[in-house]
Write a protein that holds these residues in place. Sequence first.
Motif, PDB file in Angstrom:
ATOM      1  N   LEU A 161      21.076  -3.841  -7.513  1.00 35.53           N
ATOM      2  CA  LEU A 161      20.454  -3.145  -7.834  1.00 35.53           C
ATOM      3  C   LEU A 161      20.979  -2.757  -6.116  1.00 35.53           C
ATOM      4  O   LEU A 161      20.707  -1.152  -5.870  1.00 35.53           O
ATOM      5  CB  LEU A 161      19.315  -2.915  -7.740  1.00 35.53           C
ATOM      6  CG  LEU A 161      18.791  -2.895  -9.660  1.00 35.53           C
ATOM      7  CD1 LEU A 161      17.175  -2.440  -9.577  1.00 35.53           C
ATOM      8  CD2 LEU A 161      19.840  -2.748 -10.742  1.00 35.53           C
ATOM      9  N   LEU A 162      20.568  -3.687  -5.483  1.00 38.27           N
ATOM     10  CA  LEU A 162      20.847  -3.115  -3.434  1.00 38.27           C
ATOM     11  C   LEU A 162      22.800  -3.357  -3.325  1.00 38.27           C
ATOM     12  O   LEU A 162      22.636  -3.068  -2.547  1.00 38.27           O
ATOM     13  CB  LEU A 162      20.282  -3.838  -3.087  1.00 38.27           C
ATOM     14  CG  LEU A 162      18.568  -3.921  -3.780  1.00 38.27           C
ATOM     15  CD1 LEU A 162      17.264  -4.619  -2.793  1.00 38.27           C
ATOM     16  CD2 LEU A 162      17.947  -2.196  -3.286  1.00 38.27           C
TER      17      LEU A 162
ATOM     18  N   PHE B  99      12.973   0.983  -9.388  1.00 39.02           N
ATOM     19  CA  PHE B  99      12.303   0.700  -8.802  1.00 39.02           C
ATOM     20  C   PHE B  99      12.208   1.553  -6.946  1.00 39.02           C
ATOM     21  O   PHE B  99      13.207   2.133  -7.498  1.00 39.02           O
ATOM     22  CB  PHE B  99      12.977  -0.605  -7.953  1.00 39.02           C
ATOM     23  CG  PHE B  99      12.654  -1.938  -9.333  1.00 39.02           C
ATOM     24  CD1 PHE B  99      11.511  -2.712  -9.241  1.00 39.02           C
ATOM     25  CD2 PHE B  99      13.570  -2.197 -10.152  1.00 39.02           C
ATOM     26  CE1 PHE B  99      11.578  -3.752 -10.646  1.00 39.02           C
ATOM     27  CE2 PHE B  99      13.668  -2.569 -10.987  1.00 39.02           C
ATOM     28  CZ  PHE B  99      12.730  -3.712 -11.344  1.00 39.02           C
ATOM     29  N   THR B 100      11.959   1.531  -6.409  1.00 39.20           N
ATOM     30  CA  THR B 100      12.004   1.917  -5.092  1.00 39.20           C
ATOM     31  C   THR B 100      11.897   1.093  -3.588  1.00 39.20           C
ATOM     32  O   THR B 100      11.011  -0.752  -3.852  1.00 39.20           O
ATOM     33  CB  THR B 100      11.583   3.256  -4.553  1.00 39.20           C
ATOM     34  OG1 THR B 100      11.601   3.807  -3.671  1.00 39.20           O
ATOM     35  CG2 THR B 100       9.860   3.123  -4.663  1.00 39.20           C
TER      36      THR B 100
ATOM     37  N   SER C 169      11.104  -6.074  -1.182  1.00 37.64           N
ATOM     38  CA  SER C 169      10.070  -6.881  -1.741  1.00 37.64           C
ATOM     39  C   SER C 169       7.840  -6.726  -1.462  1.00 37.64           C
ATOM     40  O   SER C 169       8.354  -5.935  -0.408  1.00 37.64           O
ATOM     41  CB  SER C 169       9.515  -8.412  -0.766  1.00 37.64           C
ATOM     42  OG  SER C 169       9.148  -9.120  -1.540  1.00 37.64           O
ATOM     43  N   PHE C 170       7.931  -6.929  -2.774  1.00 34.54           N
ATOM     44  CA  PHE C 170       6.447  -5.903  -2.494  1.00 34.54           C
ATOM     45  C   PHE C 170       5.582  -6.794  -3.501  1.00 34.54           C
ATOM     46  O   PHE C 170       5.874  -7.568  -4.747  1.00 34.54           O
ATOM     47  CB  PHE C 170       6.140  -4.595  -3.399  1.00 34.54           C
ATOM     48  CG  PHE C 170       5.043  -3.980  -3.935  1.00 34.54           C
ATOM     49  CD1 PHE C 170       4.027  -3.662  -2.381  1.00 34.54           C
ATOM     50  CD2 PHE C 170       4.302  -3.936  -4.616  1.00 34.54           C
ATOM     51  CE1 PHE C 170       3.167  -2.501  -2.096  1.00 34.54           C
ATOM     52  CE2 PHE C 170       2.910  -3.590  -4.437  1.00 34.54           C
ATOM     53  CZ  PHE C 170       2.471  -3.255  -2.962  1.00 34.54           C
ATOM     54  N   HIS C 171       4.093  -7.479  -2.404  1.00 33.53           N
ATOM     55  CA  HIS C 171       3.573  -8.332  -3.291  1.00 33.53           C
ATOM     56  C   HIS C 171       4.519  -9.513  -3.621  1.00 33.53           C
ATOM     57  O   HIS C 171       3.921  -9.744  -5.343  1.00 33.53           O
ATOM     58  CB  HIS C 171       2.353  -8.230  -4.432  1.00 33.53           C
ATOM     59  CG  HIS C 171       1.609  -7.385  -3.876  1.00 33.53           C
ATOM     60  ND1 HIS C 171      -0.318  -7.897  -3.802  1.00 33.53           N
ATOM     61  CD2 HIS C 171       0.971  -6.318  -3.053  1.00 33.53           C
ATOM     62  CE1 HIS C 171      -0.893  -6.868  -3.438  1.00 33.53           C
ATOM     63  NE2 HIS C 171       0.141  -5.718  -2.739  1.00 33.53           N
TER      64      HIS C 171
END
Length: 237
Positions: A195-196, A180-181, A185-187
């Motif tokens: 992971l963050l 991920f990058t 949040s995406f869609h």
Amino acid sequence: MRFTFVTLFSSIVEGYFSDSIMERAKEKGLLGFDYLNPRDFTKDKHRKVDDTMAGGGAGMVMMPQPLSDALAHLKEESPQVHLIFTTPVGKPFTQKDARRLSKKSHVAFVSGRYEGIDERVIEIWADECFSIGDYILTGGELASMVMADAIGRLVPGVLGNVESLETESFESMLLEAPTFTRPKSFHNLSIPSELLKGNHSKINALKKTMALSKTKYFRPERYLKFTQRDSDEKSIY
Ligand code: SAM
């Protein structure tokens, strides 16, 4: 490391290796690419490289003389060259082969065209024969490019971030965990929150869980092998 493409259609291959990572590797002197055309070794005025199939049958076959002479020329110029023939009946090319071949100093790929290459040339010259999958391509150029790309990126110095190679799919029985990058949040789909947070042992544990699920779903035969492996086998996570 040097790659030679033995092909009737070098322009198909040249473009791919004149860009991006491969071009930079060329500039740094890590990889070299050259081309050899069997048509330059023909002996008739029409520069013929194919002939009808012995025993009858549809399609033409690559004649032995021009290709064999081209390979003799190459072998004389570079005795250490490792000759790989592309053929759908060869053994399947894998990441393990890519890693092994990345240690060679000179690899040449021979591309067939038409209905293939006269079998005697393969018998005389092939160090190895590889297929890139159970389907038929028009010619061996794509197969050669696939293999050269997979091998070339493993040559030390070609890729900036060598750590990224360790967790790549096929370096072990497990496929790589999803990546991920930004943005978070995406869609309406979020990056897994662990992971963050910067806790590396928790990140590794999550990556391993994700790699296991992905492998179980997409490649159950690899998952099974992983679960049956010797517990001493190196874990990448
Ligand atoms: N008549 C052959 C057969 O049925 O096995 C197929 C010949 S194919 C049309 C022409 C050339 O494409 C082959 O000589 C080989 O160099 C290349 N080729 C086609 N499919 C391939 C594959 N799956 N892997 C590697 N090379 C392939």
